[in-house]
Design a protein around this motif. Structure first.
Motif, PDB file in Angstrom:
ATOM      1  N   ASN A  20       0.860  -1.173   0.000  1.00  0.00           N
ATOM      2  CA  ASN A  20       0.000   0.000   0.000  1.00  0.00           C
ATOM      3  C   ASN A  20       0.899   1.226   0.000  1.00  0.00           C
ATOM      4  OD1 ASN A  20      -1.541   2.276   1.031  1.00  0.00           O
ATOM      5  ND2 ASN A  20      -3.163   0.780   1.327  1.00  0.00           N
ATOM      6  N   HIS A  21       0.646   2.145  -0.934  1.00  0.00           N
ATOM      7  CA  HIS A  21       1.430   3.377  -1.022  1.00  0.00           C
ATOM      8  C   HIS A  21       0.498   4.510  -1.429  1.00  0.00           C
ATOM      9  CE1 HIS A  21       4.767   6.046  -1.599  1.00  0.00           C
ATOM     10  NE2 HIS A  21       4.405   6.269  -2.848  1.00  0.00           N
ATOM     11  N   ASP A  22       0.479   5.565  -0.659  1.00  0.00           N
ATOM     12  CA  ASP A  22      -0.376   6.728  -0.932  1.00  0.00           C
ATOM     13  C   ASP A  22      -1.840   6.344  -1.110  1.00  0.00           C
ATOM     14  OD1 ASP A  22       1.618   8.598  -0.696  1.00  0.00           O
ATOM     15  OD2 ASP A  22       2.009   8.726  -2.850  1.00  0.00           O
TER      16      ASP A  22
END
Length: 70
Positions: A20-22
Motif C-alpha cells: 500500500n502506497h499513498d
C-alpha cells in the motif's frame, strides 16, 4: 550480441506481496524457475485503468524480459 531467451515451465513457484502506497493497493507477484532463480515479475493495482497501473505493468514486463534473456 543477443542471447537466447530462457523458456519457463507452465507451472512454477511464485511469491506474492501486497503493498500500500499513498492510499493505493498494489500486488506484486514474482515467479521462479526450476533453479529457484527469479524469472518474472507481475505488478497490478486495485485501481485498474490508471496511468500508474499501465506504467507499473509495462515496467514489470521489461524486468521480466530482461531476467529471461539474462
Amino acid at each position: 550480441m543477443t542471447t537466447a531467451r530462457e523458456h519457463l515451465p507452465n507451472r512454477r513457484e511464485c511469491s506474492i506481496e501486497d503493498m500500500n502506497h499513498d492510499g493505493l493497493d498494489y500486488s506484486m507477484s514474482v515467479g521462479f524457475d526450476s533453479r529457484q532463480k527469479l524469472s518474472e515479475v507481475f505488478i497490478s493495482t486495485a485501481k485498474g485503468g490508471s496511468s500508474m497501473c499501465a506504467m507499473l505493468e509495462d515496467f514489470a514486463v521489461v524486468v521480466s524480459v530482461a531476467l529471461q534473456y539474462g
